[in-house]
Design an enzyme around this catalytic site. Structure first.
Site, PDB file in Angstrom:
ATOM      1  N   ARG A  33       0.816  -1.215   0.000  1.00  0.00           N
ATOM      2  CA  ARG A  33       0.000   0.000   0.000  1.00  0.00           C
ATOM      3  C   ARG A  33       0.852   1.269   0.000  1.00  0.00           C
ATOM      4  O   ARG A  33       0.409   2.318   0.492  1.00  0.00           O
ATOM      5  CB  ARG A  33      -0.977   0.022   1.186  1.00  0.00           C
ATOM      6  CG  ARG A  33      -2.064  -1.023   1.113  1.00  0.00           C
ATOM      7  CD  ARG A  33      -3.064  -0.829   2.239  1.00  0.00           C
ATOM      8  NE  ARG A  33      -3.972  -1.955   2.348  1.00  0.00           N
ATOM      9  CZ  ARG A  33      -4.558  -2.354   3.469  1.00  0.00           C
ATOM     10  NH1 ARG A  33      -4.336  -1.709   4.588  1.00  0.00           N
ATOM     11  NH2 ARG A  33      -5.372  -3.383   3.472  1.00  0.00           N
ATOM     12  N   ARG A  37      -3.107   6.571   0.755  1.00  0.00           N
ATOM     13  CA  ARG A  37      -3.659   7.734   1.459  1.00  0.00           C
ATOM     14  C   ARG A  37      -2.698   8.446   2.397  1.00  0.00           C
ATOM     15  O   ARG A  37      -2.977   9.575   2.816  1.00  0.00           O
ATOM     16  CB  ARG A  37      -4.897   7.300   2.255  1.00  0.00           C
ATOM     17  CG  ARG A  37      -6.051   6.817   1.384  1.00  0.00           C
ATOM     18  CD  ARG A  37      -7.196   6.327   2.237  1.00  0.00           C
ATOM     19  NE  ARG A  37      -6.785   5.167   3.028  1.00  0.00           N
ATOM     20  CZ  ARG A  37      -7.504   4.656   4.031  1.00  0.00           C
ATOM     21  NH1 ARG A  37      -8.657   5.223   4.359  1.00  0.00           N
ATOM     22  NH2 ARG A  37      -7.074   3.602   4.681  1.00  0.00           N
ATOM     23  N   ARG A  46      -6.828  12.108  -5.480  1.00  0.00           N
ATOM     24  CA  ARG A  46      -8.095  11.443  -5.160  1.00  0.00           C
ATOM     25  C   ARG A  46      -9.222  12.466  -5.052  1.00  0.00           C
ATOM     26  O   ARG A  46     -10.339  12.239  -5.544  1.00  0.00           O
ATOM     27  CB  ARG A  46      -7.932  10.672  -3.848  1.00  0.00           C
ATOM     28  CG  ARG A  46      -9.221  10.077  -3.273  1.00  0.00           C
ATOM     29  CD  ARG A  46      -9.694   8.851  -4.005  1.00  0.00           C
ATOM     30  NE  ARG A  46     -10.908   8.327  -3.403  1.00  0.00           N
ATOM     31  CZ  ARG A  46     -10.937   7.404  -2.437  1.00  0.00           C
ATOM     32  NH1 ARG A  46      -9.800   6.897  -1.972  1.00  0.00           N
ATOM     33  NH2 ARG A  46     -12.075   6.973  -1.949  1.00  0.00           N
ATOM     34  N   ASP A  83      -7.075  -2.814  -7.198  1.00  0.00           N
ATOM     35  CA  ASP A  83      -7.753  -3.425  -6.050  1.00  0.00           C
ATOM     36  C   ASP A  83      -8.007  -4.890  -6.355  1.00  0.00           C
ATOM     37  O   ASP A  83      -8.194  -5.268  -7.524  1.00  0.00           O
ATOM     38  CB  ASP A  83      -9.086  -2.708  -5.775  1.00  0.00           C
ATOM     39  CG  ASP A  83      -9.677  -3.109  -4.434  1.00  0.00           C
ATOM     40  OD1 ASP A  83      -9.267  -2.534  -3.417  1.00  0.00           O
ATOM     41  OD2 ASP A  83     -10.527  -4.025  -4.398  1.00  0.00           O
ATOM     42  N   TYR A 157     -15.431 -12.023  -0.194  1.00  0.00           N
ATOM     43  CA  TYR A 157     -16.158 -10.805  -0.568  1.00  0.00           C
ATOM     44  C   TYR A 157     -17.302 -11.131  -1.526  1.00  0.00           C
ATOM     45  O   TYR A 157     -18.391 -10.543  -1.429  1.00  0.00           O
ATOM     46  CB  TYR A 157     -15.220  -9.800  -1.215  1.00  0.00           C
ATOM     47  CG  TYR A 157     -14.242  -9.156  -0.262  1.00  0.00           C
ATOM     48  CD1 TYR A 157     -14.577  -8.001   0.436  1.00  0.00           C
ATOM     49  CD2 TYR A 157     -12.977  -9.693  -0.068  1.00  0.00           C
ATOM     50  CE1 TYR A 157     -13.678  -7.399   1.307  1.00  0.00           C
ATOM     51  CE2 TYR A 157     -12.069  -9.098   0.799  1.00  0.00           C
ATOM     52  CZ  TYR A 157     -12.428  -7.954   1.484  1.00  0.00           C
ATOM     53  OH  TYR A 157     -11.540  -7.361   2.351  1.00  0.00           O
TER      54      TYR A 157
END
Length: 350
Positions: A33, A37, A46, A83, A157
């Site tokens: 990652r 962010r 973003r 993703d 998921y």
């Protein structure tokens, strides 16, 4: 052992060399990652582009995000910005990201048949274009990593429609209807092989399989739903791309790591932060490259605690090929200065 591609001999890529079994001191480093962010440049992009999925599907923007940590820190590896849930999205489920709540997939496969989904493979085209754009801009010495979610984790998921701590709904389905659940896993194996193969064709140097929820399974279920599907992917991908290194990351596997390493055939294995690196060095196959495994919270702590943790991990692998990384993804509130401290310590003398 993965054999070097003659093209790679022109440029030294430390990370790629270690994935192929070569020891490097100091070890190459990248962070899971690392494109995300905690970086102000990511947050600005973003905000400009809107939602997360919109950013993934905007190839020039996704390429920029992939390259941001390389420009800032000079990591030895660049990880594709995407993703793990783009695969079920391409298989026909609807995908959306709820602010503050994470991804949502529908219809859920706990109450809808897999056969009811209508595949939309063109949803993956922006990913391949992102790879081509990054490949054109990436420094020659930087290894480009593609990735996919492993079938078990992605299936959790698809079945439940969202993430959960214990994956109870999916585990119940696997016990109750192993044939039906096996069909989901088999479909994911097929889709993942094709997806990773196309990533390689587009320009990535190596790939990683993320099994974020592997730790929730009992040993026999782990063998059936983690090891066997991963081995199938590795075998089929290697037949198409024998020169491409494959990293397996079964988070939470713990004592099942040696079996995973032996039976899946991965070229390198990622260790999460709960694994004792000294134990891992002792029990994993000799000379198998390992990746990891700094606690992301140690990175947030910084200071002497961070230096001590980095040193302990490096000393745990005195001769084994080692890629320095976190034990999981970098966290949102990680200070930039602490990443700089980490790199200085990893790249400095012990």
């Amino acid at each position: 052992m993965v054999q070097p591609n003659p093209v790679d001999s022109v440029v030294d890529r430390p990370l790629l060399a270690v994935l192929r079994g070569e020891r490097r001191d100091p070890p190459p480093v990248w962070l899971m990652r690392q494109a995300g962010r905690y970086l102000p440049e990511y947050r600005a992009l973003r905000a400009e582009k809107g939602g997360f999925l919109e950013l993934v599907h905007d190839s020039p923007a996704a390429a920029d995000v992939t390259l941001q940590p390389i420009r800032r820190f000079g990591f030895d590896g660049a990880i594709l910005f995407s993703d793990i849930l783009v695969i079920p999205h391409a298989m026909g489920q609807d995908l959306r990201f709820e602010a503050g709540e994470g991804p949502r997939l529908s219809p859920t496969l706990v109450d809808h048949a897999l056969s009811s989904l209508v595949a939309v493979p063109e949803r993956l085209l922006p990913v391949y274009e992102t790879i081509r754009l990054v490949r054109d801009q990436l420094p020659a010495r930087t290894t480009f990593l593609g990735f996919a979610g492993s079938p078990w984790t992605v299936a959790t998921y698809m079945v439940a429609g969202q993430g959960s701590k214990e994956q109870a709904e999916t585990r119940r389905m696997a016990y109750r209807d192993p044939e039906g659940f096996g069909a989901i896993i088999n479909a994911l194996v097929d889709a993942t092989v094709d997806y990773l193969s196309k990533q390689i064709e587009a320009g990535v140097d190596a790939v990683q399989l993320f099994d974020s929820w592997a730790g929730s399974l009992a040993p026999r279920e782990f063998e059936r739903w983690v090891i066997a599907p991963t081995a199938a992917i590795v075998d089929r991908l290697r037949s198409r791309h024998p020169e491409t290194a494959i990293i397996g990351f079964p988070k939470g596997a713990g004592g099942k790591l040696p079996a995973y390493a032996r039976e899946t055939g991965v070229d390198a294995i990622g260790l999460d932060e709960t694994v004792d690196p000294i134990w891992a060095n002792a029990v994993l196959p000799e000379a198998l490259p390992v990746q990891g495994n700094l606690d992301p919270l140690a990175l947030i702590a910084g200071g002497p605690a961070l230096d001590d943790a980095v040193n302990a991990i490096r000393r745990a692998f005195p001769t084994r090929p080692h890629v320095f990384n976190l034990g999981h993804g970098i966290l949102l509130d990680t200070p930039i200065a602490h990443v700089e401290q980490l790199l200085a310590r990893v790249r400095g003398p012990l």
